[in-house]
Scaffold this active site. Structure first.
Site: not given
Ligand code: TYM
Length: 329
Positions: A112, A194, A197
């Site tokens: 992230k 994966k 979103k």
């Protein structure tokens, strides 16, 4: 009854198929014979920048989806994380037990932060530690999640064990509850990644127009060859579609492979689009109904929070005592 706890972020509003098949589906079945606690983790959502109006709306949309997908507030404790202040309070204590290097090894943080280079807050770094607090507050036996949460569960167990050995037994060591077949649903455009979103493309959202989802499914990347067989290594695209098809229809993968013998990828994708639409249409209608009466929805969440606090406050009080805080008189 054994206890389970899990959480889901309200960030995107709509859940996607990975969220449902990897986690929420198990939440629904576990509530039958477990003491279940499920929360919408709004504290976790603010680890990246949020629009306040959207966050408020998406938190309600998330709760409405959980109800529409089958979480029964008479059987499960459904609540919003920020309604239970003990999460942030125990989160602090857990931060003080966590090594910097240990937190740095979390792969979700690395992913992230690599994507949000300019604006990585400390909250994103300590995110898994707050997650540990979420779980430990309820002395959960099991935590139903997708494969991507396994490392956070390991951290949770490490922190619980560390606290127990330093200050005396206080936390149950929770186990990840991961259902192998659906632990990782893959992106339809890149079936080696994966479904997520934060990487848009082949993500099927539960609340989007079903015409759009059916189209995404029809244009899913499939593999070379023409045979419809389950072979994750050589046919990741087709295998992912079979996994989704099987989970939504209740038919086994073997059964589907037999049924599609001699048919083409196009048939499989068209049919899966229909299966998905049929499954999700009544769910979308129920979500709309719950959102039609936000006052009632808020009441359900308030009752959930009240019960969650009864449990969480006991653990927090014991934790404060063990760690050496003077109890207020
Ligand atoms: P979140 O909101 O990203 O995802 C919610 C759940 O969906 C699962 N999931 C998937 N499963 C299979 N295939 C996929 N492609 C896929 N994408 C997502 C996730 O594994 C998760 O179970 N950190 C958590 C939220 C959290 C939490 C907790 C979970 C906060 N506190 C305490 C358990 C216990 C998260 O970001 O989930």
């Amino acid at each position: 009854r054994p206890r389970v706890l899990s959480g889901i972020q309200p960030t995107a509003g709509s859940f996607h198929l990975g969220n449902y098949l990897g986690a929420v589906r198990q939440w629904v079945s576990l509530q039958e014979d477990h003491d279940a606690f499920y929360c919408v983790v709004d504290l976790h959502a603010i680890t990246v920048e949020q629009d306040p109006k959207l966050l408020r709306q998406n938190t309600r949309v998330s709760a409405a989806q959980l109800l529409a997908l089958g979480i029964d507030p008479e059987r499960s404790t459904l609540f919003v994380q920020s309604h239970v202040p003990e999460h942030a309070q125990l989160g602090w204590i857990m931060q003080c037990l966590t090594g910097f290097g240990e937190a740095s090894r979390m792969t979700q943080f690395k992913d992230k932060s690599a994507r949000n280079e300019s604006s990585v807050g400390v909250g994103l770094f300590t995110y898994p530690i707050l997650q540990a607090a979420d779980i430990l507050l309820y002395q959960a036996h099991y935590v139903p999640v997708g494969e991507d949460q396994r490392q956070h569960l390991e951290l949770t167990r490490d922190l619980a064990g560390r606290f127990n050995s330093r200050y005396g037994k206080n936390f149950r060591l929770p186990e990840a509850y991961i259902v192998k077949d659906t632990a990782k649903i893959f992106d339809l455009q890149d079936p080696t990644a994966k479904m997520s979103k934060s990487v848009p493309g082949g993500v099927v959202e539960l609340l989007e127009d079903t015409k759009k989802s059916a189209k995404k499914i029809r244009s899913a990347v499939t593999d070379t060859g023409r045979e419809i067989i389950f072979d994750v290594e050589n046919k990741p695209g087709v295998s992912n579609l079979l996994t989704i098809y099987s989970a939504l229809s209740g038919r086994s993968v073997d059964d589907l492979v037999t049924a599609y013998d001699g048919k083409g990828y196009g048939d499989l994708k068209k049919d899966l689009g229909e299966v998905f639409t049929e499954w999700v249409t009544p769910i979308q209608a129920r979500v709309a109904e719950y959102l039609d009466d936000p006052a009632e929805l808020d009441k359900v969440l308030a009752r959930g929070a009240e019960h969650a606090r009864e449990v969480a406050s006991v653990t927090l009080r014991r934790t404060y005592e063990k760690i050496g805080f003077v109890a207020p008189v």
